[in-house]
Design an enzyme around this catalytic site. Structure first.
Site, PDB file in Angstrom:
ATOM      1  N   SER A 205       0.831  -1.200   0.000  1.00 28.38           N
ATOM      2  CA  SER A 205       0.000   0.000   0.000  1.00 28.38           C
ATOM      3  C   SER A 205       0.873   1.260   0.000  1.00 28.38           C
ATOM      4  CB  SER A 205      -0.960  -0.044   1.193  1.00 28.38           C
ATOM      5  OG  SER A 205      -1.990   0.903   1.038  1.00 28.38           O
ATOM      6  N   GLU A 331      -9.190  -4.799  -4.865  1.00 30.71           N
ATOM      7  CA  GLU A 331      -8.388  -3.792  -4.170  1.00 30.71           C
ATOM      8  C   GLU A 331      -9.226  -2.706  -3.490  1.00 30.71           C
ATOM      9  OE1 GLU A 331      -5.327  -3.299  -3.418  1.00 30.71           O
ATOM     10  OE2 GLU A 331      -4.161  -4.716  -4.600  1.00 30.71           O
TER      11      GLU A 331
END
Length: 537
Positions: A205, A331
């Site tokens: 991330s 996602e």
């Protein structure tokens, strides 16, 4: 009898060697670690930079102060203070620049093992993957690597920007904390058995965004701080310039009562942490209707960050080392509000994350993702939650990863890409699916992460753990995920070029295999990449 004496002697030698390695002299102080008796030694809470408080608030990281004696390295250092939490959460502190080292107990000064430096995520507004335990990765590597994890400043503490900060402090300090760690590794990791000339960085991330930012730092200037990189769910958020970031500085000054101060930066530095943290909140970005998920982040400063990430990579201003990029099937599901019930609410969410998006661009995205026949029904969720999640997931995560793999392959550098699709029954039923960064549980081992893994990673999906650990530890050891991959795991081929481009590995329990990116996803990503710099990515 003779063999038993030899065995006892060997054990004694091991214990003595291990005990000798527990205390490490860093020059500025000495730290004593702990032998875990499972073949791993850990040193927790090592200070890698001076406490960033007082006049060092909003400043670049400085060298640690000299401390005499031996310090016990038995507890993790406090996490850095997140945005949007008041009062200051327990276990966090402004004094948070600490790292942890995990090494095989057989390693010693000069062993020269490959090093994995992990950069945690959190949207640059929190430390969200803190205190991962390197034991699982080291054991999976046949005790052949050293692992480093660390905290870095987030929110305004790490990323407040504006001309006042440039003049009296420093911008992008969270990234500079990361570089400080990498320089610390170059100086000190050999004392723990690591090789400073064989360092692999990885992260998920915002940690994977950090990987891309470090790859393109200073326009791709290679200072040999790392030699390969693995990015899990690389995040391409919008980046403002220093001047565009002035609004956040002004708002914080106003909210904290510092507007009338002759030196507003000095006023902010003199605030007690409670007063500052009370006003550490998300507010809408310029042109946006609502607050974004993450307000603070890296800025274009014409130095460390020269331009938008897309532009830098397409101009070949990046460090050319072997790389892994990749993403999860779903996602966006953990980010989009589950009560998204209409196209207007979907567009408001997207525009609040990417305020520079135009109406024409939104219309195109609506046609790609948000038509009525794409709506879905899941428990406790409105019909446009999942389609909006699909759009957001590809804009911010999946399509940037596909583009990065393409850029590296076109530059003639080995690039591997993955599509993680390990399906947990409970997550599938809820609609969350294979969500953002869930693969970290398999890479580290579900018992060694700080969050709560899906329960199936201990049962039906347990076989995926050695598969992921095999690829990752092989990459750490050789800059290639294949030589030490798990038995029966397929060869992970590079992304490729020409007729062999768009190759990635589909990772699914008992079904892992190479696949080619579907044409429909290629088309969507081609469009989203083409507007990436318009969105300030």
């Amino acid at each position: 009898m003779f063999l038993s004496h030899l065995t006892a002697f060997a054990c004694l030698v091991h214990l003595v060697a291990s005990a000798q390695n527990l205390t490490v002299d860093l020059g500025y102080t000495r730290y004593k670690g702990r032998d875990l008796s499972d073949g791993i030694v850990q040193w927790l809470g090592i200070r890698y930079a001076a406490s960033p408080v007082g006049n060092l608030r909003f400043s670049a990281p400085q060298d640690p102060q000299v401390v005499d004696g031996v310090q016990e390295a038995l507890q993790h250092g406090p996490l850095c203070i997140p945005t949007g939490k008041y009062p200051t959460p327990a276990g966090t502190s402004e004094d948070c620049l600490f790292l942890d080292v995990y090494a095989p107990s057989t390693a010693s000064n000069g062993t020269g093992l490959p090093v994995f430096v992990w950069i945690q995520g959190g949207g640059f507004n929190s430390n969200s993957n803190a205190n991962y335990n390197g034991t699982g990765l080291i054991q999976a590597s046949d005790t052949g690597i050293v692992v480093v994890t660390f905290n870095y400043r987030v929110g305004p503490y790490g990323f407040l920007s504006g001309p006042e900060i440039v003049k009296g402090g420093s911008v992008n300090n969270g990234l500079k904390d990361q570089i400080k760690v990498l320089k610390w590794v170059q100086t000190h990791i050999s004392k723990f058995g690591g090789d400073p000339n064989h360092v692999v960085i990885g992260g998920d991330s915002a940690g994977a965004a950090s990987v891309t930012l470090l790859l393109s730092a200073y326009g791709g200037k290679d200072e040999s701080l790392f030699h390969a990189a693995a990015a899990e769910s690389q995040s391409f958020a919008p980046m403002l310039t220093v001047n565009q970031s002035q609004f956040a500085y002004n708002n914080l000054v106003i909210r904290t009562g510092c507007a009338s101060a002759k030196d507003t930066l000095a006023c902010l530095r003199n605030l007690d942490i409670a007063s500052l943290q009370r006003e550490n909140i998300n507010t809408p970005l310029p042109k946006a209707q609502q607050s974004p998920l993450y307000m603070y982040g890296p800025v274009i400063d014409d130095d460390l960050v020269l331009d938008y990430t897309y532009r830098l990579f397409h101009q070949e201003k990046f460090i050319k080392v072997p790389v892994i990029f990749g993403d999860d099937t779903n996602e966006g599901t953990i980010f989009v509000p589950k009560n998204t019930s209409s196209i207007s609410e979907a567009d408001t969410f997207i525009q609040s994350q990417f305020p520079e998006i135009t109406l024409d661009q939104l219309a195109n995205i609506n046609n790609w993702y948000l038509t009525e026949n794409q709506t879905c029904q899941f428990p406790h969720a409105e019909p446009y939650w999942r389609p909006t999640s699909n759009a957001y997931g590809e804009i911010r995560y999946i399509c940037p990863g596909i583009d990065m793999s393409t850029v590296y392959s076109q530059a003639g550098v080995n690039s591997w890409n993955y599509h993680y699709d390990v399906q947990d029954p409970d997550s599938e039923a809820s609609g969350k699916g294979v969500s953002h960064t869930v693969e970290a549980n398999a890479i580290w081992g579900p018992q060694y992460v700080s969050g709560t893994p899906p329960s199936s990673y201990y049962t039906s999906n347990a076989p995926i753990v050695p598969v992921m650990q095999g690829y990752w530890t092989s990459f750490i050891k050789t800059f290639d995920p294949n030589p030490y991959r798990s038995r029966d795991s397929p060869e992970w081929k590079t992304w490729g070029t020409g007729d062999e481009s768009y190759r990635r590995i589909l990772i699914r329990t008992n079904e892992t295999a190479m696949e080619t990116v579907p044409m429909a996803q290629r088309e969507r990503c081609k469009y989203l990449t083409s507007i990436g710099t318009d969105l300030e990515q």
